[in-house]
Design an enzyme around this catalytic site. Structure first.
Site, PDB file in Angstrom:
ATOM      1  CB  SER A  68      -0.955   0.019   1.186  1.00  0.00           C
ATOM      2  OG  SER A  68      -2.030  -0.843   0.916  1.00  0.00           O
ATOM      3  CE  LYS A  71      -3.933   0.738  -1.169  1.00  0.00           C
ATOM      4  NZ  LYS A  71      -4.541   0.153   0.034  1.00  0.00           N
ATOM      5  CE1 TYR A 194      -4.797  -1.089  -4.689  1.00  0.00           C
ATOM      6  CE2 TYR A 194      -5.341  -3.422  -4.730  1.00  0.00           C
ATOM      7  CZ  TYR A 194      -5.057  -2.272  -4.024  1.00  0.00           C
ATOM      8  OH  TYR A 194      -5.015  -2.310  -2.644  1.00  0.00           O
ATOM      9  CE1 TYR A 246      -4.403   1.169   4.533  1.00  0.00           C
ATOM     10  CE2 TYR A 246      -2.977   0.038   6.082  1.00  0.00           C
ATOM     11  CZ  TYR A 246      -3.274   0.417   4.805  1.00  0.00           C
ATOM     12  OH  TYR A 246      -2.445   0.069   3.784  1.00  0.00           O
ATOM     13  CB  VAL A 264      -0.090  -5.919   4.155  1.00  0.00           C
ATOM     14  CG1 VAL A 264      -1.324  -5.320   4.782  1.00  0.00           C
ATOM     15  CG2 VAL A 264      -0.257  -6.138   2.661  1.00  0.00           C
TER      16      VAL A 264
HETATM   17  N1  GLN Z   1      -2.317  -5.868  -1.776  1.00  0.00           N
HETATM   18  C1  GLN Z   1      -2.951  -5.480  -0.555  1.00  0.00           C
HETATM   19  C2  GLN Z   1      -4.453  -5.415  -0.761  1.00  0.00           C
HETATM   20  O1  GLN Z   1      -4.843  -4.894  -1.756  1.00  0.00           O
HETATM   21  C3  GLN Z   1      -2.425  -4.148  -0.106  1.00  0.00           C
HETATM   22  C4  GLN Z   1      -3.022  -3.716   1.188  1.00  0.00           C
HETATM   23  C5  GLN Z   1      -2.060  -3.044   2.134  1.00  0.00           C
HETATM   24  O2  GLN Z   1      -0.839  -3.006   1.958  1.00  0.00           O
HETATM   25  N2  GLN Z   1      -2.630  -2.557   3.220  1.00  0.00           N
HETATM   26  O3  GLN Z   1      -5.220  -5.892   0.028  1.00  0.00           O
END
Ligand code: GLN
Length: 310
Positions: A68, A71, A194, A246, A264
């Site tokens: 993430s 993003k 994505y 988050y 993650v």
């Molecule tokens: N690939 C993960 C997802 O789309 C990325 C989420 C994350 O890093 N929080 O669920």
């Protein structure tokens, strides 16, 4: 006392020591095999100064899945794309208070994701890119390479394939967005882009360098290029502070006080405007999906340097 009174190398050693005490207390992401088999006993940290200085500790040159953290790069790309004007009509700027991959809020708020850093918002941002560029993945990769000042950055296709195979929740989010009129490109094309942005592999040093423009008001101290207007850097940093971790964002702001984005894969990128960009990586996560040891390392860094945005 400020950072100038300290030797950052010894502060980074302390960050690593304190962080390592937490290894064994979290869980590596296990939704795909490529992440589930990562050795949890790893820690790296890199700090880049707006003056071009760099400090590292631990496995700062080991590649990990940025997940993430990507993003932030796609938001930067969407905001300079021909679709820029639509971004803030299609995505909000408020903390979600929900898990990063939640569907509930999206349904009740009629397809307007709370912010660009939860999955729903990030999928819309990637859709802006996918619907305006012929090769969206190449556009994303080339922005990341330019920001990191490194042409070797690559997409781990094994991770991307398993993201795709196990991506039922993201597919559900994308289809819900489509049904609510907030996805322009073909659902599968946007999802493919994505999954690939999530699967970019970078080291702590790469990520810290790539976040330097956010610390340096849009300039890149290593290349001399202007990568975004200063106002946009300020605004992205504000979004990191309010939405970057988050539903752990409030506690992170309390403990660390620095705008940041987690993934993650166990990475956290952080920005102290006017001073440093930082990346810390340790694969074990807390229950919200943020690196446990990484959060602790950033907490120690901000205490020891007396640097935060507050
Ligand atoms: N690939 C993960 C997802 O789309 C990325 C989420 C994350 O890093 N929080 O669920």
């Amino acid at each position: 006392m400020t950072h100038a009174d300290h030797d950052l190398s010894s502060i980074l050693d302390e960050c690593a020591q304190e962080a390592q005490k937490l290894i064994g207390q979290g869980h590596v992401a296990d939704y795909i095999p490529a992440l589930a088999r990562i050795n949890p006993d790893q820690f790296g940290m890199a700090v880049c100064g707006v003056d071009g200085t760099e400090f590292t500790v631990g496995q700062s040159d080991t590649s990990f899945s940025i997940q993430s953290i990507s993003k932030v790069f796609t938001l930067a790309l969407a905001l300079q794309s021909p679709g820029a004007a639509s971004v803030w009509e299609r995505v909000g700027r408020e903390p979600s208070g929900n898990a990063f991959n939640s569907l509930v809020q999206l349904e009740s708020e009629r397809g307007l994701p709370r912010n660009p850093f939860i999955n729903a918002g990030a999928i819309v941002v990637t859709d802006v890119i996918t619907s305006h560029f012929v090769s969206p993945v190449l556009q994303i990769l080339s922005l990341v390479r330019k920001y990191a000042n490194c042409d070797d950055i690559y997409i781990d296709e094994e991770v991307a394939d398993s993201e795709e195979e196990s991506g039922h929740r993201n597919a559900a989010i994308a289809h819900l967005l489509k049904s609510q009129g907030n996805l322009v490109a073909d659902v599968d094309d946007t999802l493919a882009a994505y999954y690939r942005q999530c699967s970019i592999a970078m080291t702590c040093r790469d990520v810290a360098r790539a976040f330097l423009p956010l610390a340096a008001a849009g300039q890149h101290p290593l290349t001399g290029q202007t990568l975004m207007p200063a106002l946009r850097a300020k605004r992205i940093n504000s979004l990191l502070l309010t939405c970057g971790l988050y539903d752990g964002v409030g506690n992170f702001a309390y403990r660390v006080g620095i705008p940041a984005k987690s993934g993650v894969g166990g990475g956290i990128a952080a920005v102290i405007p006017g001073h440093y960009s930082i990346c810390v990586w340790s694969p074990e996560l807390d229950e919200l999906g943020n690196s446990l040891a990484g959060t602790r390392a950033l907490e120690v860094f901000s205490h020891e340097t007396n640097l935060s945005v507050f």
